[in-house]
Write an enzyme that holds these catalytic residues in place. Structure first.
Site, PDB file in Angstrom:
ATOM      1  CB  VAL A   9      -0.297   2.942 -25.385  1.00 12.90           C
ATOM      2  CG1 VAL A   9      -1.281   4.098 -25.409  1.00 12.90           C
ATOM      3  CG2 VAL A   9       0.937   3.288 -24.562  1.00 12.90           C
ATOM      4  CB  SER A  10       0.173  -1.844 -27.901  1.00  8.98           C
ATOM      5  OG  SER A  10      -1.208  -2.112 -27.770  1.00  8.98           O
TER       6      SER A  10
END
Length: 200
Positions: A9-10
């Protein structure tokens, strides 16, 4: 021959639950995770996975953008998998895991090439819009060009401090050489010369 699952995920505020649930579904032997932007491949989880994988392994991701959001990085990673002899399975591209390895690889290559075409086309459109915007701004007299990082009126606080420090040292003659002055402030000689041109 291990099944390795990679999840990303970012940001730290996002969770990996959906991807980790998938890794359990497929009974992954090893899971590597990152909470980093996909704009860079300089991620600890990705690096660890690349060191871990061996010939005959399979790497699984829920989508290609988990590996990277940069087309060229995806190309390089996929080529690296090929060179090692690692199979890549992308969950949201079912056409790339039919069970026939030759067909799977052909379809994956085709999808990546298509992504490259779309990405390149979008870059060209962005450049054209920027060019048109600059032309319109020039006609209105509103275009000032790119803001300088190292300048007296720079909006970048660090850049402004570097400019002021170099100006002070240069005008006082407090330096041994221009190369030494550039090293002192952690900039290249080309950047130093641009700053000196502004000072002069």
């Amino acid at each position: 021959m291990a099944l390795i699952f990679y999840a990303r995920v970012s940001s730290q505020g996002q969770n990996l639950d959906r991807q980790l649930a998938r890794s359990k579904e497929v009974k992954a032997d090893k899971v590597f995770t990152d909470k980093f932007s996909g704009k860079t491949t300089n991620r600890p989880g990705l690096k660890a996975m690349l060191q871990f994988i061996r010939e005959g392994d399979t790497v699984e991701v829920i989508s290609l953008d988990r590996l990277s959001r940069n087309y060229q990085d995806i190309q390089h990673l996929v080529q690296r998998f090929k060179d090692i002899g690692v199979k890549l399975v992308v969950d949201d591209l079912p056409q790339t895991h039919t069970g026939n390895e030759l067909v799977d690889q052909f379809m994956l290559d085709m999808m990546i090439n298509l992504m490259g075409f779309v990405a390149q086309n979008e870059r060209e459109k962005i450049k054209e819009r920027q060019r048109q915007g600059i032309e319109q701004a020039k006609k209105r007299g509103a275009y000032k060009g790119r803001a300088k990082k190292y300048a007296a009126d720079s909006s970048d606080r660090e850049g402004k401090l570097v400019f002021e420090g170099i100006k002070r040292d240069y005008q006082a003659g407090d330096y041994q050489s221009k190369a030494q002055l550039a090293r002192k402030y952690g900039i290249s000689r080309q950047q130093l010369y641009r700053i000196l041109n502004l000072i002069k």
